[in-house]
Design a protein around this motif. Sequence first.
Motif, short mmCIF file in Angstrom:
data_model
loop_
_atom_site.label_atom_id
_atom_site.label_comp_id
_atom_site.label_asym_id
_atom_site.label_seq_id
_atom_site.Cartn_x
_atom_site.Cartn_y
_atom_site.Cartn_z
N ALA A 181 -44.30 -3.72 33.39
CA ALA A 181 -44.97 -4.11 32.15
C ALA A 181 -46.40 -3.63 32.14
N GLY A 221 -51.45 -1.22 43.59
CA GLY A 221 -50.85 -2.41 43.01
C GLY A 221 -50.64 -2.38 41.52
N THR A 225 -45.02 2.40 42.51
CA THR A 225 -43.74 2.36 43.22
C THR A 225 -42.67 1.76 42.33
N HIS A 361 -43.15 -11.71 35.48
CA HIS A 361 -43.05 -12.37 36.78
C HIS A 361 -42.80 -13.87 36.68
#
Length: 645
Positions: A181, A221, A225, A361
């Motif tokens: 997101a 962060g 990935t 999350h």
Amino acid sequence: MNNNQNNQNNNFFNNNPLLAFALFSIVIILIFKAFIGDGEGLGTMVGDKSTSMTKQVSYSDVKTLIKEGKITSVKLTPMAIEAIGSDNGRNVRYIAQNVPAVDKDLIPLLDEKNIKYEGIMGGGWLSELIGMMLPIIIFFAIWMFLAKRMQKGMGGGILGIGKAGKLINGEKPETRFSDVAGVEEAKEEVKEIVDFLKYPERYMELGAKIPKGVLLVGPPGTGKTLLAKAVAGEASVPFFSVSGSSFIEMFVGVGASRVRDLFEQAKKDAPAIIFIDEIDAIGKSRASGANFGGNDEREQTLNQLLAEMDGFGTNTPVIVLAATNRPEILDAALLRAGRFDRQVLVDKPDYEGRLEILKVHSKDVKLSGKVDMAAIAKATAGLAGADLANIINESALLAGRLNKKEIEQSDLMEAIERAFVGLEKKNRKINDLEKKIVSYHESGHALMAELTEGATRVTKVSIIPRGLGALGYTLHLPDEENRFLKQKKELLAEIDVLLGGRAAEEIFVGDISTGAGNDLQRATAIVKDMISVYGMSDVAGLMVLEKSQNSFLGGGMSQKDYSEKTAEKIDEAVKSLLGEHYAHVKQTLGEYADAIEEMAKVLLEVEVIEGSRVRAIIEAYEQERGMPSRLAHHAKIAKEQREAI
Ligand code: ADP
Ligand code: ZN
């Protein structure tokens, strides 16, 4: 780089002489013990089963025994002599090692005493040969076994070899784009890769070249990935993930061979995604990181990577995604066409983005219905996706510790505080004062960009720290792409825009900061070039003072061919021109003070504003005062210019 395989052996020895020597010694000792040992070997090879006793004796003893007539038969090998005799009625086998090579007397002596003798060349010669070869054979067997282990990376292993092995997995991830997101633009850009991977034939039939490498650039962060994984997940192809640094920890030569294996595997399973995290660890510019030695491994690995990327044709649907937060240190060779020629920015999320990430999350945790996520998103400016994921998890842990059934606002706030305490140490959080300074600074740039004739207009203004150094930025995109010429007017406008940041700090914050350092550097460089390269000043007139050299290679070295006196004059001129412009900029900002205040306020609140919003604020201000609209004037001129081209 096909010879890497061979280099590998040499390098293994060269770089691990101790290990190689230790292994070698152990093997040699073992072999000698087993084969030559104390003569038992020979004994069993040529021995006579009926003998009841074996005695180690010296060669001269054997000769004495022969002379004394106590020996009945003799067997000779090049290494030893075995004599069967009797001692007090018992059969005894005498063995002498280390027989002198030449003893012309022995055979005549044996003949004279009528002793049966035979030479057993075969056994001795063979055992000698085996004794010599076996250590080497065993050594290589062990070494190949180790090398295999390292390549396959079965982990563990002797001396921790193959730590990174677990990384080559090639599983199809479950991750989807919906899990990523707040980085919509980046997502858009990688979406087409999914299509390439899903329907490679389509593109190949058309003769289209499928991109090979995409560089994901952004602070740690931010979900690089995750995004790479989502590409593989959406396309339902295997995901081969390695970390650049894991190549470097290993023995020289192993990194390169692991790269080879990685690509081999991926090609076998194509279509597939290879993901290389922290590619800067191997891809550091060879020029910049030139410390002594120790770079062999990295260089070899990098070369292998380049070779692999060049090696597979554009019709192999393997796409290499790589991540870095330091694109500027990468070796230029990596960024060349056919390698990582596409770059996708994965930036820290803005307010909306943070809200989205928090929502993603919080799906997995139990939140109280009263939680105000918007407030959480507001309070987490400057944080990356990973930090936000952490905050959600931490809040769940806090709530659990308090034996709550649901996570409440207070838990989230507490988790944020903890995150910031941790981050402050890492210097990643900007404090409120800094945020205020940056808001005014960027507003100053934006205002000057909108009001100055010849300046490129504002696309976006942001006070979200961009990872390295820059705390905020004002993005200008020129109206037309691919422009090579700049008019003097435009260069002067650029100077005004650059000075706008510092001037705003001075006027509205009341103090100046280091934040303008880069702006001032660039402004100075422009003025200097105008004078000494482009012949745009009175100081030097049309005389070009510096032959600008290839500034990519020499780091901007230029040849000066003018006197000290001229140099002084130039310095003077640069200073006075900058001073004049600075005064002009300050005056303009002063005239538009309330517009700046408004812009800074909005920026503080939402962190990112579009160019259109900037223009709306200025327009409202001008209308309110009934001033002649400089904004409209600028817009009109810009439009005319566009049409003229
Ligand atoms: P990077 O590779 O950029 O350092 P990662 O992809 O490893 O960052 O992010 C680590 C974790 O943080 C992810 O697994 C995910 O849980 C969370 N995360 C980071 N960015 C995002 C994002 N944009 N959307 C959702 N979650 C994110
Ligand atoms: Zn600036």
